[in-house]
Design a protein around this motif. Structure first.
Motif, PDB file in Angstrom:
ATOM      1  N   ALA A  69      -5.225   1.548   8.566  1.00 55.69           N
ATOM      2  CA  ALA A  69      -6.277   2.558   8.479  1.00 55.69           C
ATOM      3  C   ALA A  69      -7.389   2.067   7.576  1.00 55.69           C
ATOM      4  O   ALA A  69      -7.215   1.125   6.796  1.00 55.69           O
ATOM      5  N   THR A  70      -8.532   2.730   7.672  1.00 62.52           N
ATOM      6  CA  THR A  70      -9.667   2.457   6.797  1.00 62.52           C
ATOM      7  C   THR A  70     -10.372   3.777   6.497  1.00 62.52           C
ATOM      8  O   THR A  70     -10.080   4.796   7.119  1.00 62.52           O
ATOM      9  N   ILE A  91     -13.306  10.505   5.458  1.00 65.81           N
ATOM     10  CA  ILE A  91     -12.520  10.455   6.689  1.00 65.81           C
ATOM     11  C   ILE A  91     -11.638   9.212   6.679  1.00 65.81           C
ATOM     12  O   ILE A  91     -12.073   8.126   6.299  1.00 65.81           O
ATOM     13  N   CYS A  92     -10.404   9.361   7.128  1.00 71.95           N
ATOM     14  CA  CYS A  92      -9.482   8.254   7.327  1.00 71.95           C
ATOM     15  C   CYS A  92      -9.476   7.936   8.819  1.00 71.95           C
ATOM     16  O   CYS A  92      -9.170   8.807   9.639  1.00 71.95           O
ATOM     17  N   ILE A  93      -9.847   6.713   9.175  1.00 74.74           N
ATOM     18  CA  ILE A  93      -9.780   6.261  10.564  1.00 74.74           C
ATOM     19  C   ILE A  93      -8.520   5.416  10.690  1.00 74.74           C
ATOM     20  O   ILE A  93      -8.404   4.370  10.049  1.00 74.74           O
ATOM     21  N   ALA A  94      -7.556   5.895  11.495  1.00 75.90           N
ATOM     22  CA  ALA A  94      -6.276   5.226  11.648  1.00 75.90           C
ATOM     23  C   ALA A  94      -6.124   4.713  13.077  1.00 75.90           C
ATOM     24  O   ALA A  94      -6.543   5.387  14.024  1.00 75.90           O
ATOM     25  N   VAL A  95      -5.535   3.539  13.210  1.00 73.80           N
ATOM     26  CA  VAL A  95      -5.258   2.956  14.518  1.00 73.80           C
ATOM     27  C   VAL A  95      -3.753   2.751  14.618  1.00 73.80           C
ATOM     28  O   VAL A  95      -3.172   2.040  13.797  1.00 73.80           O
ATOM     29  N   ALA A 101      -4.502   3.275  19.732  1.00 77.31           N
ATOM     30  CA  ALA A 101      -5.186   4.569  19.768  1.00 77.31           C
ATOM     31  C   ALA A 101      -5.813   4.853  18.401  1.00 77.31           C
ATOM     32  O   ALA A 101      -5.231   4.549  17.365  1.00 77.31           O
ATOM     33  N   VAL A 102      -7.014   5.450  18.413  1.00 81.26           N
ATOM     34  CA  VAL A 102      -7.758   5.707  17.178  1.00 81.26           C
ATOM     35  C   VAL A 102      -7.700   7.198  16.851  1.00 81.26           C
ATOM     36  O   VAL A 102      -7.888   8.048  17.724  1.00 81.26           O
ATOM     37  N   TYR A 103      -7.475   7.507  15.563  1.00 77.06           N
ATOM     38  CA  TYR A 103      -7.377   8.885  15.079  1.00 77.06           C
ATOM     39  C   TYR A 103      -8.266   9.046  13.849  1.00 77.06           C
ATOM     40  O   TYR A 103      -8.483   8.098  13.105  1.00 77.06           O
ATOM     41  N   ALA A 104      -8.747  10.279  13.644  1.00 78.61           N
ATOM     42  CA  ALA A 104      -9.537  10.600  12.445  1.00 78.61           C
ATOM     43  C   ALA A 104      -8.870  11.765  11.724  1.00 78.61           C
ATOM     44  O   ALA A 104      -8.597  12.798  12.328  1.00 78.61           O
ATOM     45  N   LEU A 105      -8.619  11.575  10.429  1.00 80.70           N
ATOM     46  CA  LEU A 105      -7.988  12.597   9.594  1.00 80.70           C
ATOM     47  C   LEU A 105      -8.756  12.706   8.282  1.00 80.70           C
ATOM     48  O   LEU A 105      -9.506  11.805   7.915  1.00 80.70           O
ATOM     49  N   GLY A 106      -8.534  13.797   7.554  1.00 78.15           N
ATOM     50  CA  GLY A 106      -9.080  13.909   6.210  1.00 78.15           C
ATOM     51  C   GLY A 106      -8.486  12.814   5.338  1.00 78.15           C
ATOM     52  O   GLY A 106      -7.306  12.499   5.454  1.00 78.15           O
ATOM     53  N   ASP A 107      -9.276  12.218   4.461  1.00 76.52           N
ATOM     54  CA  ASP A 107      -8.823  11.062   3.682  1.00 76.52           C
ATOM     55  C   ASP A 107      -8.187  11.426   2.344  1.00 76.52           C
ATOM     56  O   ASP A 107      -7.936  10.570   1.522  1.00 76.52           O
ATOM     57  N   LYS A 108      -7.935  12.691   2.096  1.00 77.10           N
ATOM     58  CA  LYS A 108      -7.287  13.098   0.838  1.00 77.10           C
ATOM     59  C   LYS A 108      -5.941  13.715   1.177  1.00 77.10           C
ATOM     60  O   LYS A 108      -5.856  14.764   1.798  1.00 77.10           O
ATOM     61  N   CYS A 109      -4.856  13.035   0.771  1.00 75.28           N
ATOM     62  CA  CYS A 109      -3.547  13.580   1.106  1.00 75.28           C
ATOM     63  C   CYS A 109      -2.960  14.351  -0.077  1.00 75.28           C
ATOM     64  O   CYS A 109      -3.000  13.889  -1.206  1.00 75.28           O
ATOM     65  N   PRO A 110      -2.452  15.536   0.224  1.00 75.98           N
ATOM     66  CA  PRO A 110      -1.853  16.355  -0.818  1.00 75.98           C
ATOM     67  C   PRO A 110      -0.525  15.756  -1.282  1.00 75.98           C
ATOM     68  O   PRO A 110       0.073  14.984  -0.543  1.00 75.98           O
ATOM     69  N   PRO A 111      -0.036  16.072  -2.444  1.00 72.54           N
ATOM     70  CA  PRO A 111      -0.582  17.030  -3.391  1.00 72.54           C
ATOM     71  C   PRO A 111      -1.511  16.431  -4.446  1.00 72.54           C
ATOM     72  O   PRO A 111      -2.075  17.166  -5.245  1.00 72.54           O
ATOM     73  N   LEU A 131      -5.698   8.657   1.958  1.00 73.71           N
ATOM     74  CA  LEU A 131      -4.766   8.439   3.059  1.00 73.71           C
ATOM     75  C   LEU A 131      -5.047   7.112   3.759  1.00 73.71           C
ATOM     76  O   LEU A 131      -4.155   6.503   4.344  1.00 73.71           O
ATOM     77  N   SER A 132      -6.284   6.633   3.663  1.00 75.26           N
ATOM     78  CA  SER A 132      -6.662   5.385   4.328  1.00 75.26           C
ATOM     79  C   SER A 132      -5.939   4.170   3.743  1.00 75.26           C
ATOM     80  O   SER A 132      -5.938   3.106   4.350  1.00 75.26           O
ATOM     81  N   PHE A 133      -5.297   4.307   2.586  1.00 75.15           N
ATOM     82  CA  PHE A 133      -4.494   3.221   2.022  1.00 75.15           C
ATOM     83  C   PHE A 133      -3.086   3.214   2.605  1.00 75.15           C
ATOM     84  O   PHE A 133      -2.288   2.337   2.301  1.00 75.15           O
TER      85      PHE A 133
END
Length: 180
Positions: A54-55, A64-68, A73-83, A88-90
C-alpha cells in the motif's frame, strides 16, 4: 476585610456563571456545507504500489491509503487505523482480502473497511482492550489517464473545521471573532 472577602467570592462566582452565546461572525465559523461527492486525483498510476502493499495519498484534503491486493485489484481506504491512528498505508495487504495495521496487527477488510481481527498482537491486546473495534472508511477508486482518482466528499474537511474552530481561540485570542 469583610468587603474584600465578599468581593473575592462575588468575582469567583461570576467567573463560573453561565454566559450567553455570542453569534460568531468569522469565516472560520461558517457552518455546515452540504456534502458533495466527486472523484478527485489522489496519486499517479506510476506511484501505485506493487501487489500486496500500500501507499498513501491525499484526496480532497483527506489522508487516503491506496492498497493493491496480490491479484492487482486497487482499493482506497482511510489512512488512519484505530485505535491509535497509525498510517494504514504502512500495513501489509494479505491474500485473504485484508490489510493489517503495522503496529497493533488489526486486520481491515479491503472492500468494506470492517474489522476482521481486532488488535491480535501483544501490544495490540493491551491497547485494543481499552477500545471498541472500529473500522476504516472505504472509497470508490478508479484510474483516469495517468491518475488514480478517489471519490470523496470534497466538503468534508470544511465541515470538520467548521465544528473544530467553534469555541477555539482565534489568532487574536478571542473565540467570538472580535478583535481587541
Amino acid at each position: 476585610m469583610k468587603l474584600a472577602i465578599l468581593a473575592t467570592v462575588a468575582t469567583g462566582a461570576a467567573a463560573f456563571a453561565p454566559t450567553t452565546q455570542v453569534t460568531r461572525s468569522t469565516s472560520l465559523n461558517a457552518g455546515k456545507v452540504a456534502p458533495k461527492l466527486q472523484y478527485v486525483p489522489c496519486i499517479s498510476t506510476d506511484d501505485l504500489p506493487k501487489p500486496g502493499s500500500a501507499t498513501s495519498g491525499v484526496a480532497g484534503g483527506l489522508a487516503i491509503c491506496i492498497a493493491v491486493d496480490p491479484k492487482g485489484a486497487v482499493y482506497a481506504l482511510g489512512d488512519k487505523c484505530p485505535p491509535v491512528n497509525q498510517p494504514l498505508s504502512f500495513g501489509k495487504v494479505d491474500k485473504d482480502g485484508t490489510i493489517s495495521d503495522p503496529v497493533l496487527g488489526t486486520k481491515f477488510d479491503l472492500k468494506t473497511g470492517e474489522v476482521r481481527e481486532w488488535c491480535p498482537s501483544g501490544l495490540g491486546k493491551l491497547i485494543g482492550g481499552l477500545f471498541d473495534p472500529v473500522g476504516v472508511p472505504v472509497y470508490p477508486v478508479k484510474a483516469k489517464g495517468k491518475t488514480v482518482e478517489v471519490q470523496v466528499d470534497v466538503n468534508y474537511k470544511a465541515n470538520f473545521e467548521a465544528e473544530y474552530w467553534t469555541g477555539i481561540l482565534d489568532a487574536q485570542g478571542k473565540s467570538n471573532g472580535k478583535y481587541y
